[in-house]
Each structure stands twice: as C-alpha cells, then as structure tokens.
Design an enzyme around this catalytic site. Structure first.
Site, PDB file in Angstrom:
ATOM      1  N   ARG A 134      28.863  15.235   7.580  1.00 29.28           N
ATOM      2  CA  ARG A 134      27.495  14.791   7.913  1.00 29.28           C
ATOM      3  C   ARG A 134      26.483  15.630   7.123  1.00 29.28           C
ATOM      4  O   ARG A 134      25.446  15.121   6.709  1.00 29.28           O
ATOM      5  CB  ARG A 134      27.223  14.876   9.415  1.00 29.28           C
ATOM      6  N   ARG A 171      36.111  27.057   3.437  1.00 27.25           N
ATOM      7  CA  ARG A 171      36.705  26.291   4.547  1.00 27.25           C
ATOM      8  C   ARG A 171      36.222  24.840   4.582  1.00 27.25           C
ATOM      9  O   ARG A 171      36.263  24.189   5.628  1.00 27.25           O
ATOM     10  CB  ARG A 171      36.385  26.935   5.902  1.00 27.25           C
ATOM     11  N   THR A 229      26.085  15.119  17.733  1.00 24.41           N
ATOM     12  CA  THR A 229      26.392  13.985  18.595  1.00 24.41           C
ATOM     13  C   THR A 229      26.678  14.509  20.005  1.00 24.41           C
ATOM     14  O   THR A 229      26.970  15.694  20.194  1.00 24.41           O
ATOM     15  CB  THR A 229      27.608  13.188  18.074  1.00 24.41           C
ATOM     16  N   GLU A 269      27.632  18.188  24.932  1.00 18.65           N
ATOM     17  CA  GLU A 269      28.018  18.497  23.548  1.00 18.65           C
ATOM     18  C   GLU A 269      28.607  19.903  23.563  1.00 18.65           C
ATOM     19  O   GLU A 269      28.935  20.399  24.633  1.00 18.65           O
ATOM     20  CB  GLU A 269      26.827  18.312  22.590  1.00 18.65           C
ATOM     21  N   MET A 270      28.713  20.581  22.406  1.00 15.15           N
ATOM     22  CA  MET A 270      29.519  21.808  22.426  1.00 15.15           C
ATOM     23  C   MET A 270      28.914  23.023  21.700  1.00 15.15           C
ATOM     24  O   MET A 270      29.646  23.987  21.456  1.00 15.15           O
ATOM     25  CB  MET A 270      30.916  21.499  21.843  1.00 15.15           C
ATOM     26  N   GLU A 271      27.624  22.992  21.350  1.00  3.73           N
ATOM     27  CA  GLU A 271      27.084  24.114  20.557  1.00  3.73           C
ATOM     28  C   GLU A 271      25.708  24.636  20.954  1.00  3.73           C
ATOM     29  O   GLU A 271      25.352  25.786  20.640  1.00  3.73           O
ATOM     30  CB  GLU A 271      26.998  23.723  19.055  1.00  3.73           C
ATOM     31  N   ASP A 291      28.856   8.454  22.520  1.00  2.00           N
ATOM     32  CA  ASP A 291      29.752   7.820  23.493  1.00  2.00           C
ATOM     33  C   ASP A 291      29.196   8.030  24.897  1.00  2.00           C
ATOM     34  O   ASP A 291      28.323   8.874  25.103  1.00  2.00           O
ATOM     35  CB  ASP A 291      31.179   8.370  23.375  1.00  2.00           C
TER      36      ASP A 291
HETATM   37  O1  LIG Z   1      28.873  15.760  16.073  1.00  2.00           O
HETATM   38  P1  LIG Z   1      28.816  17.236  16.289  1.00  2.00           P
HETATM   39  O2  LIG Z   1      27.571  17.837  15.725  1.00  2.00           O
HETATM   40  O3  LIG Z   1      30.064  17.957  15.798  1.00  2.00           O
HETATM   41  O4  LIG Z   1      28.737  17.463  17.894  1.00  2.00           O
HETATM   42  C1  LIG Z   1      29.659  17.030  18.867  1.00  2.00           C
HETATM   43  O5  LIG Z   1      30.850  16.484  18.349  1.00  2.00           O
HETATM   44  C2  LIG Z   1      31.937  17.429  18.463  1.00  2.00           C
HETATM   45  C3  LIG Z   1      33.001  16.865  19.383  1.00  2.00           C
HETATM   46  O6  LIG Z   1      33.483  15.656  18.913  1.00  2.00           O
HETATM   47  C4  LIG Z   1      31.323  18.699  19.030  1.00  2.00           C
HETATM   48  O7  LIG Z   1      31.006  19.551  17.966  1.00  2.00           O
HETATM   49  C5  LIG Z   1      30.124  18.170  19.757  1.00  2.00           C
HETATM   50  O8  LIG Z   1      29.103  19.095  19.995  1.00  2.00           O
HETATM   51  O1  LIG Z   2      31.032  17.182  22.831  1.00  2.96           O
HETATM   52  C1  LIG Z   2      30.973  15.959  22.946  1.00  2.96           C
HETATM   53  C2  LIG Z   2      30.404  15.127  21.957  1.00  2.96           C
HETATM   54  C3  LIG Z   2      30.388  13.785  22.141  1.00  2.96           C
HETATM   55  N1  LIG Z   2      30.905  13.280  23.268  1.00  2.96           N
HETATM   56  C4  LIG Z   2      31.452  14.059  24.227  1.00  2.96           C
HETATM   57  O2  LIG Z   2      31.949  13.574  25.233  1.00  2.96           O
HETATM   58  N2  LIG Z   2      31.478  15.383  24.034  1.00  2.96           N
END
Ligand SMILES: O=P(O)(O)O[C@H]1O[C@H](CO)[C@@H](O)[C@H]1O
Ligand SMILES: O=c1cc[nH]c(=O)[nH]1
Length: 237
Positions: free
Chosen positions: A24, A43, A90, A178-180, A203
């Site tokens: 992206r 990496r 995302t 999300e995760m960050e 999603d």
């Molecule tokens: O699309 P990105 O920016 O990676 O963000 C979301 O997508 C990933 C998970 O599929 C996790 O990193 C989450 O935070």
């Molecule tokens: O971290 C994420 C990103 C997209 N969708 C999720 O369910 N979790």
C-alpha cells in the site's frame, strides 16, 4: 541508517503516511506522489519520499501489529526526525452503523497490548491522537462530503482473538478494531510528535462482509487523499 531503515539522513520527510501493508505504501507513492525515491527496501518494508502539491512527504510500510509499527516509528522519530505521522490503515467494524468502506478517524485507541501495560503498570493510559491533525483530517473529509466516523478504536494484539468481548467494546463506543494505533499515539507522545490514524473499514465483524486483498492494497483512495491533504499544513512544523 537505522537498524530497520537504510535511508540516509535527509532522505525521509518530516511528515509521513504509515500503511501497515508495504505494497500500500508503494501504491500511495506511485499514485499520489511526484518525484518519488524509494529510500527503504530492508525486509521489503518499503519507504518512499516524494512531493505532494509541491511539498515533501514520505510514506512507510509498518507491518502488522504493535511490535512492528513500534520499531518503525521509534526509528523514524529518533533517527530521522519525523514529526507528523498519519497511519492509513484498514480496520474491522465493531458497530452496526459503521459500514464496510467507511472512513474512521481514530480519536483514541483502547488496547490489550502488553506494551502499554508494561509501560504504565496499573494506570490505564488512554492513547489519544493529535487534535490538530484530527481536526485537519475531519475538515478535509467534510470538504469531500464523506460521512466519516470519529471516535475510539480497539488496537488488538491478536487478529484471531476469541476472548475479547467486542460487543461490550462496541456498547462502550468503540467503532472498529485494528492493530497499531495505540502504539502510534503513545510513542508519538514520547517524541513530542503529532500522530493520527485514519482507517478504512475492510470487513465487518457483525455482518461478515469483507473486501478483497487487492482492494485493501490498492484502493481506499478517500482515506489517502484525506490523509495527504490533512498533513500538508503541518509539513515543516
Ligand atoms: O491494513 P493495515 O494498515 O495493515 O491494518 C490492519 O490490517 C492488518 C490485519 O489484517 C493489521 O495491521 C490491522 O491493523
Ligand atoms: O486488525 C484488523 C483489521 C481489519 N479487520 C479486523 O478484523 N482486524
């Protein structure tokens, strides 16, 4: 050079967009920036600097999760002097009224990340985005007529999490997972930098609707344009 980024001093702009997916980052650089130079391939976590509307800006993939983004943002701020950081990511919708492809601006990030638990002990710190960047992005979204949602997001340590009561989080106003972002907001404060996360819903955890990997990699242009235009006034500040 830093451990994970092999750019020289001056190669990276003071303002940066941060997608999780390095492809992206490539898409953003190739689609939206001019005079682009790739400054990092370590990496395959691609980083690019170019110009947007005549101003110098960078875009760097961060990888997935708190540990990965934490490495990149530490090095970007500590070793390259980056001051304004906007995650363009995302997320999964947790509330019915948040729809797939909606843009969510993260005002704050609730988290189960052990990194913050370790840092703050018993204190439940509230990672919060920078208000100036938030306002700027909200205004850019309004100009485009986008129905953005602004609020709390959940930064999860685990993608395949079966334990967290996401309905409870939604009932308490959390819009998406999300995760960050919690790490971004927390570590940016350590460096006295501005940070924001703008997320596109890829999603839906209630309806089960999903987008394709290609769409996650190469579309979501509303979010990217909002992030770029929101960032412009902060370049050089
Ligand atoms: O699309 P990105 O920016 O990676 O963000 C979301 O997508 C990933 C998970 O599929 C996790 O990193 C989450 O935070
Ligand atoms: O971290 C994420 C990103 C997209 N969708 C999720 O369910 N979790």
């Amino acid at each position: 050079m830093s451990i994970h980024i092999n750019a020289k001093q001056g190669d990276i702009a003071d303002t940066i967009l941060l997608p999780g997916d390095p492809l992206r980052a490539k898409y953003i650089a190739e689609t939206f920036l001019e005079d682009v130079v790739c400054y990092n391939e370590v990496r395959n976590m691609f980083g690019y600097t170019g110009t947007y509307k005549g101003k110098r800006i960078s875009v760097q993939g961060t990888g997935m999760g708190v540990p990965s983004i934490s490495i990149y943002i530490h090095e970007l701020m500590r070793d390259y002097g980056v001051k304004n950081l906007i995650r363009v990511g995302t997320a999964g919708a947790l509330k019915e009224e948040v729809k797939v492809r909606d843009v969510v601006i993260a005002q704050s990030a609730t988290t189960d990340s052990y990194q913050n638990a370790k840092l703050f002990g018993n204190v439940s710190y509230a990672p919060t985005s920078n208000f100036e960047l938030l306002l700027s992005s909200y205004n850019e979204a309004q100009k485009r007529g986008l129905d953005v949602k602004v609020g709390n997001v959940y930064t999860a340590d685990s993608f395949y999490d079966t334990k967290t009561d996401t309905k409870q989080l939604a009932d308490y106003g959390v819009l998406a997972v999300e995760m960050e972002s919690s790490a971004l907001f927390t570590i940016a404060e350590e460096y006295n930098a501005r940070a924001l996360a703008i997320l596109t819903i890829s999603d839906h955890l209630i309806t089960g609707e999903v987008t394709t990997a290609e769409e996650r990699q190469t579309t979501f242009n509303d979010m990217i344009e909002v992030a770029l235009d929101a960032a412009v006034p902060f370049i050089g500040k």
